[in-house]
Design an enzyme around this catalytic site. Structure first.
Site, PDB file in Angstrom:
ATOM      1  N   ASP A 162      -8.530  -8.096   3.968  1.00  0.00           N
ATOM      2  CA  ASP A 162      -7.688  -7.102   3.252  1.00  0.00           C
ATOM      3  C   ASP A 162      -8.143  -7.653   1.940  1.00  0.00           C
ATOM      4  OD1 ASP A 162      -6.332  -5.423   4.607  1.00  0.00           O
ATOM      5  OD2 ASP A 162      -4.778  -6.947   4.890  1.00  0.00           O
ATOM      6  N   LYS A 171       0.592  -9.548  12.004  1.00  0.00           N
ATOM      7  CA  LYS A 171      -0.609 -10.273  11.017  1.00  0.00           C
ATOM      8  C   LYS A 171      -0.352 -11.371  10.934  1.00  0.00           C
ATOM      9  CE  LYS A 171      -1.840  -6.087   8.389  1.00  0.00           C
ATOM     10  NZ  LYS A 171      -1.996  -5.843   6.869  1.00  0.00           N
TER      11      LYS A 171
HETATM   12  N1  LIG Z   1      -5.965  -0.047   0.325  1.00  0.00           N
HETATM   13  C1  LIG Z   1      -5.874  -1.168   1.807  1.00  0.00           C
HETATM   14  O1  LIG Z   1      -6.543  -2.041   2.049  1.00  0.00           O
HETATM   15  C2  LIG Z   1      -4.229  -1.782   1.991  1.00  0.00           C
HETATM   16  C3  LIG Z   1      -4.373  -2.470   2.095  1.00  0.00           C
HETATM   17  C4  LIG Z   1      -3.087  -3.741   2.838  1.00  0.00           C
HETATM   18  C5  LIG Z   1      -1.554  -2.880   2.457  1.00  0.00           C
HETATM   19  N2  LIG Z   1      -2.322  -2.277   1.542  1.00  0.00           N
HETATM   20  C6  LIG Z   1      -0.617  -1.899   1.385  1.00  0.00           C
HETATM   21  O2  LIG Z   1      -0.245  -2.763   0.448  1.00  0.00           O
HETATM   22  C7  LIG Z   1       1.107  -1.570   0.335  1.00  0.00           C
HETATM   23  C8  LIG Z   1       1.998  -3.581   0.077  1.00  0.00           C
HETATM   24  O3  LIG Z   1       1.348  -3.859   1.668  1.00  0.00           O
HETATM   25  P1  LIG Z   1       2.296  -5.595   2.232  1.00  0.00           P
HETATM   26  O4  LIG Z   1       1.412  -4.973   3.164  1.00  0.00           O
HETATM   27  O5  LIG Z   1       2.123  -6.348   0.922  1.00  0.00           O
HETATM   28  O6  LIG Z   1       3.660  -5.214   2.249  1.00  0.00           O
HETATM   29  P2  LIG Z   1       4.368  -6.287   2.107  1.00  0.00           P
HETATM   30  O7  LIG Z   1       4.911  -8.034   2.620  1.00  0.00           O
HETATM   31  O8  LIG Z   1       6.270  -5.761   2.513  1.00  0.00           O
HETATM   32  O9  LIG Z   1       4.889  -6.677   0.750  1.00  0.00           O
HETATM   33  C9  LIG Z   1       5.809  -5.045  -0.281  1.00  0.00           C
HETATM   34  C10 LIG Z   1       6.124  -6.162  -1.018  1.00  0.00           C
HETATM   35  O10 LIG Z   1       6.262  -5.088  -2.440  1.00  0.00           O
HETATM   36  C11 LIG Z   1       7.264  -5.701  -3.654  1.00  0.00           C
HETATM   37  N3  LIG Z   1       8.365  -4.076  -2.893  1.00  0.00           N
HETATM   38  C12 LIG Z   1       8.254  -3.312  -2.033  1.00  0.00           C
HETATM   39  N4  LIG Z   1       9.643  -2.498  -2.853  1.00  0.00           N
HETATM   40  C13 LIG Z   1       9.697  -2.494  -4.449  1.00  0.00           C
HETATM   41  C14 LIG Z   1      10.235  -1.925  -4.973  1.00  0.00           C
HETATM   42  N5  LIG Z   1      10.750  -0.559  -5.266  1.00  0.00           N
HETATM   43  N6  LIG Z   1      10.937  -2.574  -6.673  1.00  0.00           N
HETATM   44  C15 LIG Z   1       9.898  -3.959  -6.387  1.00  0.00           C
HETATM   45  N7  LIG Z   1       9.231  -4.734  -5.848  1.00  0.00           N
HETATM   46  C16 LIG Z   1       8.952  -3.962  -4.374  1.00  0.00           C
HETATM   47  C17 LIG Z   1       7.708  -6.470  -2.816  1.00  0.00           C
HETATM   48  O11 LIG Z   1       9.133  -7.078  -3.322  1.00  0.00           O
HETATM   49  P3  LIG Z   1      10.344  -8.125  -2.628  1.00  0.00           P
HETATM   50  O12 LIG Z   1       8.879  -9.228  -1.993  1.00  0.00           O
HETATM   51  O13 LIG Z   1      11.451  -8.459  -3.502  1.00  0.00           O
HETATM   52  O14 LIG Z   1      10.231  -7.273  -1.335  1.00  0.00           O
HETATM   53  C18 LIG Z   1       6.996  -6.975  -1.582  1.00  0.00           C
HETATM   54  O15 LIG Z   1       6.142  -8.138  -3.116  1.00  0.00           O
HETATM   55  C19 LIG Z   1       1.284  -1.508   1.278  1.00  0.00           C
HETATM   56  O16 LIG Z   1       2.013   0.313   0.978  1.00  0.00           O
HETATM   57  C20 LIG Z   1      -0.056  -1.252   1.737  1.00  0.00           C
HETATM   58  O17 LIG Z   1       0.229   0.286   2.119  1.00  0.00           O
HETATM   59  C21 LIG Z   1      -3.736  -1.398   1.428  1.00  0.00           C
END
Ligand SMILES: NC(=O)c1ccc[n+]([C@@H]2O[C@H](COP(=O)([O-])OP(=O)(O)OC[C@H]3O[C@@H](n4cnc5c(N)ncnc54)[C@H](OP(=O)(O)O)[C@@H]3O)[C@@H](O)[C@H]2O)c1
Length: 288
Positions: A110, A74
Site C-alpha cells: 500500500d 491485514k
Molecule cells: N488507494 C488505495 O490504494 C488505498 C489503499 C488502502 C486504503 N485505502 C483507503 O484508505 C482509507 C483508510 O483506510 P484504513 O485502512 O487506514 O482505515 P482505518 O485503519 O479504519 O483508519 C481510518 C482512519 O480515518 C480516520 N477517520 C475516519 N473517519 C473519520 C472522521 N469522520 N473524522 C476524522 N477522522 C476519521 C480514523 O481516525 P480515528 O483513529 O480517530 O478513528 C483513522 O485514522 C479507506 O477509505 C480505504 O479505502 C486506499
C-alpha cells in the site's frame, strides 16, 4: 498442437476478506495477467476472521502463488507467515503474501504504491519534504512509513484519536530517519505554511459519502502544496476539487491502488505488468 503436461493448470492468487464481493482488485489483476499472456487466476474469497487459519492452510495445500489480505485480516495474518518484510513489520500489517518454495512471506504494497504514485504521477521526490497525513489508520501507517524510509524529513500525523496517532509517531521516530510529530485533530485543521505534501489518509469521502470532506481550513491550502487523497472511488473527491480550486496540485487515490497492485503482480510473477491496462480496468469499475 501438443501440450506439455501441467501446462493447462492455472497459477492461483487472490484476496481473502470479509466483505470481499465489491473488491475491484481482481478485475485489475486479471486484465494484467491476460495482457501478459499468463495463465493465472485471481479469486475473491470470502474468509471470515475465524476462518483465517484454515484459509492459510488451504492456501499452502493448494499451492497458491500468493494472496492479498483485506479487512479484517491485514494484522491477524502476521502470526501465520514464515517471514515478514522489514517495512511490513514496521507498518504492522501485511496486504500481500507471496510464496517462495514452501515459505509464505508477508509484504505491504500500500505505502509503496503511494510512494510510486507520488514519484511517477505527481513527479515529486519526497526526499527532504515535509508531509502531513490526515489519519493514523492502516493506510496512514503504510504511507508514512514508506515516505519516511524514502527520505521525507518531517512527518505530521493529524488524528482524531490520540493513542493511534501517538503510536504511529513513536514508530516513525524510533525506526526511520524522519522527524515525526502528532497533532490532535480538533475542528478545521490549519495546514502549516512549510508543508510540501498533504494527504487525506482517512476514509472520509469514500463512496457513497462522496460529498464529505476531511475538516481542513482550506484558506491554508495554496499553490505550493501537493494535495493527495487515498480514496480511489471516486478518484476525484470533493476534497481534491476544493484543493484544486485553491490552486494546489492534486493526486488521486487511483494511482496508489494501481501501483500497489502492480507491485504485488511483480512480487508474484517476477514480471512488470502493464500499468495502463491495470488503470483502465479500474477506471471502468469506478467510473461507469
Ligand atoms: N488507494 C488505495 O490504494 C488505498 C489503499 C488502502 C486504503 N485505502 C483507503 O484508505 C482509507 C483508510 O483506510 P484504513 O485502512 O487506514 O482505515 P482505518 O485503519 O479504519 O483508519 C481510518 C482512519 O480515518 C480516520 N477517520 C475516519 N473517519 C473519520 C472522521 N469522520 N473524522 C476524522 N477522522 C476519521 C480514523 O481516525 P480515528 O483513529 O480517530 O478513528 C483513522 O485514522 C479507506 O477509505 C480505504 O479505502 C486506499
Amino acid at each position: 498442437m501438443s501440450q506439455q503436461p501441467g501446462s493447462l493448470r492455472a497459477e492461483l492468487v487472490g484476496a481473502f476478506g470479509d466483505p470481499i464481493d465489491e473488491n475491484p482488485t481482481g478485475i485489475m489483476q486479471e486484465a494484467a495477467f491476460e495482457a501478459a499472456g499468463l495463465n493465472w487466476r485471481y479469486l475473491l474469497l470470502r474468509v471470515t476472521a475465524d476462518d483465517l487459519s484454515s484459509a492459510i492452510s488451504g492456501l499452502r495445500a493448494m499451492r497458491f502463488r500468493g494472496i492479498n489480505l483485506t479487512i479484517p485480516h491485514k494484522v491477524a495474518v502476521l502470526r501465520y507467515l514464515d517471514e515478514v518484510a522489514p517495512d511490513a513489520a514496521l507498518i504492522g500489517a501485511v496486504n500481500t503474501v507471496r510464496r517462495s518454495a514452501d515459505r509464505l512471506i508477508g509484504e505491504n504494497t500500500d505505502g509503496k504504491g503511494f510512494l510510486r504514485s507520488v514519484c511517477e504521477d505527481a513527479r515529486v521526490d519526497p526526499s527532504g519534504k515535509r508531509i502531513v497525513f490526515l489519519g493514523a489508520g492502516g493506510a496512514a501507517r503504510a504511507m508514512s512509513v514508506e515516505l519516511a524510509l524514502a527520505g521525507a524529513s518531517h512527518i505530521t500525523i493529524v488524528n482524531r484519536t490520540q493513542s493511534r496517532g501517538d503510536e504511529l509517531v513513536r514508530t516513525l521516530n524510533a525506526n526511520t530517519p524522519a522527524k515525526a510529530e502528532f497533532v490532535q485533530w480538533v475542528g478545521d485543521y490549519p495546514v502549516p505554511p512549510e508543508a510540501d505534501i498533504l494527504v487525506n489518509a482517512t476514509s472520509i469521502g469514500l463512496y457513497p459519502n462522496t460529498g464529505d470532506k476531511p475538516p481542513v481550513m482550506m484558506a491554508t491550502v495554496g499553490p505550493g502544496l501537493l494535495v493527495c487523497d487515498v480514496i480511489p472511488n471516486p478518484p476525484q473527491t470533493a476534497f481534491l476539487t476544493s484543493a484544486a480550486a485553491r490552486g494546489a496540485r492534486t493526486l488521486d487515490g487511483l494511482g496508489m491502488l494501481v501501483y500497489q497492485g502492480a507491485i504485488a503482480f511483480k512480487l508474484w510473477t517476477g514480471l512488470e505488468p502493464s500499468i495502463p491496462v491495470m488503470r483502465q480496468a479500474l477506471e471502468k469499475v469506478f467510473r461507469t
